[in-house]
Each structure stands twice: as C-alpha cells, then as structure tokens.
Motif scaffolding. Structure first.
Motif, mmCIF file in Angstrom:
data_model
loop_
_atom_site.group_PDB
_atom_site.id
_atom_site.type_symbol
_atom_site.label_atom_id
_atom_site.label_comp_id
_atom_site.label_asym_id
_atom_site.label_seq_id
_atom_site.Cartn_x
_atom_site.Cartn_y
_atom_site.Cartn_z
ATOM 1 N N GLY A 42 0.800 -1.209 0.000
ATOM 2 C CA GLY A 42 0.000 0.000 0.000
ATOM 3 C C GLY A 42 0.835 1.261 0.000
ATOM 4 O O GLY A 42 2.059 1.234 0.133
ATOM 5 N N GLY A 43 0.165 2.370 -0.144
ATOM 6 C CA GLY A 43 0.814 3.672 -0.103
ATOM 7 C C GLY A 43 -0.189 4.723 0.328
ATOM 8 O O GLY A 43 -1.405 4.514 0.260
ATOM 9 N N LYS A 44 0.331 5.845 0.772
ATOM 10 C CA LYS A 44 -0.531 6.944 1.206
ATOM 11 C C LYS A 44 -0.620 8.007 0.114
ATOM 12 O O LYS A 44 0.296 8.171 -0.693
ATOM 13 C CB LYS A 44 0.015 7.568 2.485
ATOM 14 C CG LYS A 44 0.045 6.633 3.684
ATOM 15 C CD LYS A 44 0.646 7.342 4.896
ATOM 16 C CE LYS A 44 0.787 6.396 6.081
ATOM 17 N NZ LYS A 44 1.407 7.060 7.243
ATOM 18 N N TYR A 45 -1.739 8.712 0.115
ATOM 19 C CA TYR A 45 -1.898 9.838 -0.797
ATOM 20 C C TYR A 45 -2.731 10.912 -0.114
ATOM 21 O O TYR A 45 -3.464 10.644 0.844
ATOM 22 C CB TYR A 45 -2.540 9.393 -2.118
ATOM 23 C CG TYR A 45 -3.989 8.941 -2.004
ATOM 24 C CD1 TYR A 45 -5.044 9.815 -2.263
ATOM 25 C CD2 TYR A 45 -4.290 7.625 -1.649
ATOM 26 C CE1 TYR A 45 -6.353 9.401 -2.176
ATOM 27 C CE2 TYR A 45 -5.606 7.199 -1.551
ATOM 28 C CZ TYR A 45 -6.633 8.086 -1.814
ATOM 29 O OH TYR A 45 -7.939 7.667 -1.712
ATOM 30 N N GLN A 46 -2.616 12.139 -0.596
ATOM 31 C CA GLN A 46 -3.303 13.287 -0.004
ATOM 32 C C GLN A 46 -4.524 13.667 -0.851
ATOM 33 O O GLN A 46 -4.476 13.641 -2.072
ATOM 34 C CB GLN A 46 -2.348 14.483 0.071
ATOM 35 C CG GLN A 46 -1.106 14.255 0.935
ATOM 36 C CD GLN A 46 -1.415 14.296 2.418
ATOM 37 O OE1 GLN A 46 -2.348 14.979 2.848
ATOM 38 N NE2 GLN A 46 -0.622 13.583 3.204
ATOM 39 N N LYS A 47 -5.602 14.003 -0.151
ATOM 40 C CA LYS A 47 -6.794 14.492 -0.823
ATOM 41 C C LYS A 47 -7.557 15.405 0.133
ATOM 42 O O LYS A 47 -7.864 14.999 1.263
ATOM 43 C CB LYS A 47 -7.689 13.343 -1.286
ATOM 44 C CG LYS A 47 -8.907 13.799 -2.100
ATOM 45 C CD LYS A 47 -9.685 12.613 -2.653
ATOM 46 C CE LYS A 47 -10.408 11.853 -1.560
ATOM 47 N NZ LYS A 47 -11.302 10.802 -2.117
ATOM 48 N N ASP A 48 -7.844 16.608 -0.307
ATOM 49 C CA ASP A 48 -8.598 17.577 0.501
ATOM 50 C C ASP A 48 -7.954 17.800 1.866
ATOM 51 O O ASP A 48 -8.639 17.939 2.887
ATOM 52 C CB ASP A 48 -10.052 17.118 0.687
ATOM 53 C CG ASP A 48 -10.803 16.999 -0.629
ATOM 54 O OD1 ASP A 48 -10.495 17.798 -1.544
ATOM 55 O OD2 ASP A 48 -11.673 16.120 -0.740
ATOM 56 N N GLY A 49 -6.620 17.809 1.889
ATOM 57 C CA GLY A 49 -5.901 18.050 3.125
ATOM 58 C C GLY A 49 -5.835 16.880 4.072
ATOM 59 O O GLY A 49 -5.319 17.002 5.194
ATOM 60 N N LEU A 50 -6.333 15.714 3.644
ATOM 61 C CA LEU A 50 -6.317 14.525 4.488
ATOM 62 C C LEU A 50 -5.460 13.433 3.843
ATOM 63 O O LEU A 50 -5.224 13.435 2.633
ATOM 64 C CB LEU A 50 -7.736 13.991 4.707
ATOM 65 C CG LEU A 50 -8.700 14.911 5.455
ATOM 66 C CD1 LEU A 50 -10.107 14.335 5.438
ATOM 67 C CD2 LEU A 50 -8.236 15.134 6.891
ATOM 68 N N GLU A 51 -5.007 12.491 4.667
ATOM 69 C CA GLU A 51 -4.153 11.390 4.205
ATOM 70 C C GLU A 51 -4.978 10.121 4.105
ATOM 71 O O GLU A 51 -5.701 9.759 5.039
ATOM 72 C CB GLU A 51 -2.998 11.209 5.189
ATOM 73 C CG GLU A 51 -1.853 10.360 4.656
ATOM 74 C CD GLU A 51 -0.647 10.393 5.584
ATOM 75 O OE1 GLU A 51 0.451 10.679 5.110
ATOM 76 O OE2 GLU A 51 -0.826 10.130 6.795
ATOM 77 N N PHE A 76 -6.666 7.939 6.753
ATOM 78 C CA PHE A 76 -5.754 6.994 7.400
ATOM 79 C C PHE A 76 -5.842 7.068 8.921
ATOM 80 O O PHE A 76 -5.814 6.041 9.600
ATOM 81 C CB PHE A 76 -4.319 7.272 6.932
ATOM 82 C CG PHE A 76 -3.332 6.246 7.393
ATOM 83 C CD1 PHE A 76 -3.300 4.984 6.819
ATOM 84 C CD2 PHE A 76 -2.428 6.536 8.401
ATOM 85 C CE1 PHE A 76 -2.391 4.029 7.226
ATOM 86 C CE2 PHE A 76 -1.507 5.576 8.821
ATOM 87 C CZ PHE A 76 -1.483 4.321 8.233
ATOM 88 N N ASN A 77 -5.960 8.263 9.481
ATOM 89 C CA ASN A 77 -5.994 8.390 10.935
ATOM 90 C C ASN A 77 -7.317 7.954 11.546
ATOM 91 O O ASN A 77 -7.426 7.800 12.757
ATOM 92 C CB ASN A 77 -5.660 9.834 11.367
ATOM 93 C CG ASN A 77 -6.715 10.837 10.919
ATOM 94 O OD1 ASN A 77 -7.569 10.499 10.096
ATOM 95 N ND2 ASN A 77 -6.643 12.036 11.445
ATOM 96 N N GLU A 78 -8.351 7.737 10.715
ATOM 97 C CA GLU A 78 -9.603 7.157 11.210
ATOM 98 C C GLU A 78 -9.618 5.655 11.006
ATOM 99 O O GLU A 78 -10.191 4.921 11.803
ATOM 100 C CB GLU A 78 -10.798 7.811 10.521
ATOM 101 C CG GLU A 78 -11.017 9.265 10.916
ATOM 102 C CD GLU A 78 -12.279 9.847 10.301
ATOM 103 O OE1 GLU A 78 -12.956 9.144 9.536
ATOM 104 O OE2 GLU A 78 -12.592 11.015 10.597
ATOM 105 N N LEU A 79 -9.000 5.221 9.915
ATOM 106 C CA LEU A 79 -8.894 3.792 9.658
ATOM 107 C C LEU A 79 -8.000 3.112 10.677
ATOM 108 O O LEU A 79 -8.311 2.034 11.202
ATOM 109 C CB LEU A 79 -8.367 3.562 8.244
ATOM 110 C CG LEU A 79 -8.258 2.117 7.764
ATOM 111 C CD1 LEU A 79 -9.642 1.492 7.633
ATOM 112 C CD2 LEU A 79 -7.538 2.056 6.420
ATOM 113 N N LEU A 80 -6.850 3.762 10.979
ATOM 114 C CA LEU A 80 -5.891 3.253 11.969
ATOM 115 C C LEU A 80 -5.529 4.387 12.916
ATOM 116 O O LEU A 80 -4.441 4.967 12.833
ATOM 117 C CB LEU A 80 -4.653 2.706 11.274
ATOM 118 C CG LEU A 80 -4.819 1.505 10.356
ATOM 119 C CD1 LEU A 80 -3.527 1.195 9.625
ATOM 120 C CD2 LEU A 80 -5.267 0.280 11.155
ATOM 121 N N PRO A 81 -6.417 4.734 13.848
ATOM 122 C CA PRO A 81 -6.134 5.857 14.771
ATOM 123 C C PRO A 81 -4.973 5.536 15.697
ATOM 124 O O PRO A 81 -4.773 4.400 16.105
ATOM 125 C CB PRO A 81 -7.433 5.995 15.561
ATOM 126 C CG PRO A 81 -8.091 4.656 15.462
ATOM 127 C CD PRO A 81 -7.718 4.090 14.118
#
Length: 245
Positions: free
Chosen positions: A155-164, A238-243
């Motif tokens: 997997g990888g992270k990406y930014q959208k609307d100021g969120l990860e 990401f911070n809601e999926l894995l807080p």
C-alpha cells in the motif's frame, strides 16, 4: 449488528467510518497489536464478507464470481484458454493461518486456507497434457481440497482535501492446492470417448495441468481482491482507519 448512521447518496467519510466501525473492530496504529487486531477484525467480518457488503460495493464471497480468466502461453506447453463466469463456492469458509502488517512500509502479508472449494463455469481450451491434445469448450466443474493462498498487499498513502488516505497499489498472490478433481464437458465436440480419455489424462497429471494455469489464475484472483480491498478503504482517512493510541 451494525448501524448505518445516515442514508446519503454520496460516499462520505463519516458514513463509511461509522459503517465499518459497526462491522469490525477499528485497530490502533500500534505495531505491537496491529497484526493480531487486523486478523481478528477480518475473522469477525467473515459472515458479512460471505454475503457481501452492497453499501461498499463489495461482492459476496459465497459464491465468489470470477468473471474471466485468460491464459495464453507458447512455452513448453502451448496453451490458449479462457474461463468465464466461474462460480466458486466455499470461499467464505476461509481460515487465516498467519497475518502480518508492517505500518512503516504499509505491507500486509497473509496466509489463508480454504478447506474445500467448488468451481462451476464456462471454458474454452486448447492445450496438451504430455503428448495428448486437449481441445474443446463447454462447462467445467472442479473440486479442490486444501487450497492455500499467500497474499502480499503493498500500500501507499496519498493526499486528498488536506487529508491522508491509503490505497493498495499491488497484490501478489501465490496459490497452492493439496488435491483436486476437474471435469471438462464438451471436449472434442462432445465426443464421449475422447472426452473421457482427456479428462482422465488431466486428472492423472494434476500437478502439471495446475502449474500450467497457476500464474493466470493467480493474476485474476489478485486483480479481483485488490479491487475489493480498495473499495473497503476508499474515502477513509488513514488516521480514522488506523487511529493512533
């Protein structure tokens, strides 16, 4: 039991977050507990995975439909084959033997066992077993015992609307089976004598026959599971999926 907090037409972050939270345990961003937590969460989700989650556009595992498998090779064993609308029953009764999540690299590795699988679909085939030509099209039936799958999600992270957010970019699937039996109806224009002889040859050379199709089946399964996995995490920060704890 789950609670869907609102019936919005668009897939908003909060709707998905609370929807998923009702189904599974949300795991903390903790390397000491993440692997065990994710495994327990998936196992708890088995009944819903078996019937599908239409709210997330996730198809059912019972039965699991493989729309198409295409196999083409000019190697040592010449091969031209397609399988379509293959219905797989038994996929919902999976067991996770091992699962590991690396939070730094966002790689998830899993070893999964399927005790019994039944396949029913359409095929078109032109190949050979040893020196025996196998050609035909029609319906195929197969029963598989002890299918083991090793899955590696990257997997990888990406930014959208100021969120990860997270997205699975690739999935490598390796499949092994202990035993199976297969029957192809319609071989050699429905010639029963030749068809029975060809089916006997296939089942007497199971290892070679399976290895011929193995990479194409693995590719088809990887494509399907990657698509389903991304539907589950789509639009979840990401911070809601894995807080973090």
């Amino acid at each position: 039991m789950y609670v869907l907090l609102c019936s919005c037409e668009s897939k908003t972050t909060n709707v998905f977050f609370f929807f998923l939270a009702g189904y599974i345990q949300i795991c903390k961003h903790d390397p000491n507990t993440i692997s065990e937590c994710v495994q327990k969460s998936i196992e708890a989700l088995k009944p819903k995975l078996a019937e599908g989650i239409p709210e997330l556009d996730v198809p059912p595992l019972e039965p699991f439909i493989i729309p198409e498998v295409v196999a083409s090779s000019k190697d040592r064993v010449p091969l031209q084959a397609t399988g379509k609308n293959i219905k797989v029953t038994g996929a919902g009764d999976f067991h996770i033997n091992k699962l590991n999540v690396d939070l730094d690299s966002l790689i998830l590795k899993a070893k999964v066992n399927f005790p019994k699988l039944h396949f029913d679909g359409l095929y078109k085939l032109d190949t050979q077993i040893l020196v025996v030509p196998i050609k035909g099209e029609g319906n195929l039936l197969a029963d598989v015992v002890n299918c083991d799958a090793e899955l590696v999600f990257k997997g990888g992270k990406y930014q959208k609307d100021g969120l990860e957010f997270i997205k699975f970019n690739s999935l490598d699937t390796k499949i092994g089976i202990k035993d199976y039996n297969v029957k192809f109806d319609g071989l050699f224009n429905n010639d029963k004598v030749l068809g029975d002889a060809a089916n006997d040859a296939i089942n007497q050379n199971k290892g070679e026959f399976f290895n011929t199709f193995k990479p194409f089946l693995e590719a088809a399964v990887s494509k399907l599971l990657l698509n389903i996995s991304n539907k589950v995490v789509d639009d979840l920060p990401f911070n809601e999926l894995l807080p973090k704890p």
